[in-house]
Design a protein around this motif. Structure first.
Motif, short mmCIF file in Angstrom:
data_model
loop_
_atom_site.label_atom_id
_atom_site.label_comp_id
_atom_site.label_asym_id
_atom_site.label_seq_id
_atom_site.Cartn_x
_atom_site.Cartn_y
_atom_site.Cartn_z
N GLN A 9 -35.21 -12.50 41.53
CA GLN A 9 -36.07 -11.33 41.34
C GLN A 9 -35.80 -10.26 42.40
O GLN A 9 -35.82 -9.06 42.11
CB GLN A 9 -37.54 -11.75 41.38
CG GLN A 9 -38.03 -12.45 40.14
CD GLN A 9 -38.06 -11.51 38.94
OE1 GLN A 9 -38.59 -10.42 39.01
NE2 GLN A 9 -37.45 -11.95 37.85
N GLU A 21 -32.62 -8.59 41.26
CA GLU A 21 -32.83 -7.80 40.05
C GLU A 21 -33.57 -6.50 40.35
O GLU A 21 -33.28 -5.45 39.76
CB GLU A 21 -33.62 -8.63 39.03
CG GLU A 21 -33.83 -7.95 37.69
CD GLU A 21 -34.55 -8.84 36.70
OE1 GLU A 21 -35.42 -8.32 35.96
OE2 GLU A 21 -34.25 -10.05 36.65
N ARG A 22 -34.51 -6.56 41.27
CA ARG A 22 -35.32 -5.39 41.61
C ARG A 22 -34.68 -4.51 42.69
O ARG A 22 -35.20 -3.45 43.02
CB ARG A 22 -36.71 -5.83 42.07
CG ARG A 22 -37.55 -6.42 40.96
CD ARG A 22 -38.91 -6.93 41.48
NE ARG A 22 -39.61 -5.96 42.28
CZ ARG A 22 -40.23 -4.87 41.82
NH1 ARG A 22 -40.23 -4.62 40.52
NH2 ARG A 22 -40.83 -4.04 42.64
N VAL A 58 -34.55 -5.09 45.85
CA VAL A 58 -35.54 -5.03 46.93
C VAL A 58 -34.91 -4.83 48.31
O VAL A 58 -35.41 -4.03 49.11
CB VAL A 58 -36.41 -6.32 46.92
CG1 VAL A 58 -37.20 -6.49 48.21
CG2 VAL A 58 -37.35 -6.30 45.72
N THR A 97 -33.80 -1.24 48.88
CA THR A 97 -34.96 -0.37 49.08
C THR A 97 -35.57 -0.58 50.45
O THR A 97 -35.91 0.38 51.16
CB THR A 97 -36.02 -0.63 47.99
OG1 THR A 97 -35.45 -0.37 46.72
CG2 THR A 97 -37.25 0.24 48.19
N GLU A 130 -44.44 -0.96 46.73
CA GLU A 130 -44.24 -1.88 45.60
C GLU A 130 -42.78 -2.27 45.40
O GLU A 130 -42.48 -3.44 45.13
CB GLU A 130 -44.81 -1.23 44.33
CG GLU A 130 -44.74 -2.09 43.08
CD GLU A 130 -43.44 -1.94 42.31
OE1 GLU A 130 -43.11 -2.88 41.55
OE2 GLU A 130 -42.77 -0.92 42.45
N ASP A 131 -41.85 -1.34 45.53
CA ASP A 131 -40.45 -1.66 45.26
C ASP A 131 -39.74 -2.28 46.46
O ASP A 131 -38.54 -2.56 46.40
CB ASP A 131 -39.68 -0.46 44.72
CG ASP A 131 -39.88 0.83 45.50
OD1 ASP A 131 -40.86 0.94 46.26
OD2 ASP A 131 -39.07 1.75 45.34
N ALA A 167 -41.16 -8.46 45.80
CA ALA A 167 -40.81 -9.23 44.61
C ALA A 167 -41.48 -10.59 44.72
O ALA A 167 -41.85 -11.03 45.82
CB ALA A 167 -39.30 -9.40 44.47
N ALA A 225 -41.51 -12.08 37.42
CA ALA A 225 -41.89 -10.67 37.29
C ALA A 225 -43.37 -10.51 37.00
O ALA A 225 -44.01 -9.57 37.50
CB ALA A 225 -41.06 -10.01 36.19
N HIS A 279 -45.51 -10.76 40.19
CA HIS A 279 -45.45 -9.50 40.95
C HIS A 279 -46.33 -8.44 40.29
O HIS A 279 -47.13 -7.78 40.95
CB HIS A 279 -44.00 -9.02 41.03
CG HIS A 279 -43.85 -7.66 41.59
ND1 HIS A 279 -43.82 -7.40 42.95
CD2 HIS A 279 -43.72 -6.43 40.98
CE1 HIS A 279 -43.69 -6.10 43.15
NE2 HIS A 279 -43.62 -5.49 41.98
#
Length: 199
Positions: free
Chosen positions: A36, A39-40, A42, A45, A166-167, A170, A174, A177
């Motif tokens: 996750q 995929e995000r 994270v 970011t 939020e971003d 994770a 999903a 979250h």
């Protein structure tokens, strides 16, 4: 006489961005969480936010799950934490317990070791923030519904303002979250995207 509002001082709390939780490889302990995170996006970011915080002179604190060799400083004694001790896992000096390289602390950034989910329990985190004059914490970390939620609850109950990015977060699934950011975290502070964050 007009009341004056004290200026807000922010701290960025980087929560559990550790090799065993975030990175594919020999030390990975939680593949669904790492999937996750990947995929995000994270970690990318989180790196951008961390870079911005440092450029703005924001106080940065890193928090990690890490145990002493006796495991007696482990404050969570639930059975689900027993495998850490049984397997000699997440020892403070082990490669798996280290913060991922892209987010590694630099000089002047403290690292808080905890023995449970909540980064405030059994650690000097609240006192450190108070000593720095911090009035608002900006949170990012994994997993959203564990360390991030625990930190948000504890911080808000301690009189701190809370912002969750939020971003930068994770969880293992999903929907875990999503439930946390849509239903639970807004009870304890603001939930925003990294594009909205201003230091």
């Amino acid at each position: 006489m007009t009341a004056t509002t004290a200026p807000t001082k922010k701290a960025l709390l980087m929560l559990d961005y550790q090799v065993a939780l975030c990175e594919e490889g020999p030390y990975l302990r939680m593949p669904p969480l790492a999937a996750q995170i990947a995929e995000r996006g994270v970690l990318a970011t989180a790196e951008k936010v961390l870079t911005s915080a440092r450029a703005a002179g924001v106080f940065v604190v890193h928090v990690r799950l890490a145990f002493d060799p006796s495991y007696r400083l482990r404050t969570n004694r639930l059975p689900r934490f027993d495998p850490y001790e049984q397997n000699r896992a997440m020892l403070a000096d082990s490669p798996e317990a280290q913060i991922v390289k892209a987010l590694a602390p630099i000089s002047g950034e403290p690292v808080i070791d905890k023995g449970c989910v909540d980064p405030f329990v059994g650690t000097p985190l609240r006192e450190v923030l108070a000593a720095e004059g911090v009035t608002e914490v900006v949170l990012g970390g994994v997993a959203t519904n564990l360390v991030v939620e625990s930190a948000a609850r504890h911080a808000s109950d301690s009189g701190l303002q809370v912002t969750v990015v939020e971003d930068m977060c994770a969880s293992f699934r999903a929907d875990f979250h999503a439930f946390s950011v849509e239903n639970m975290l807004p009870l304890f502070g603001a939930v925003i995207g990294s594009a909205e964050l201003k230091f």
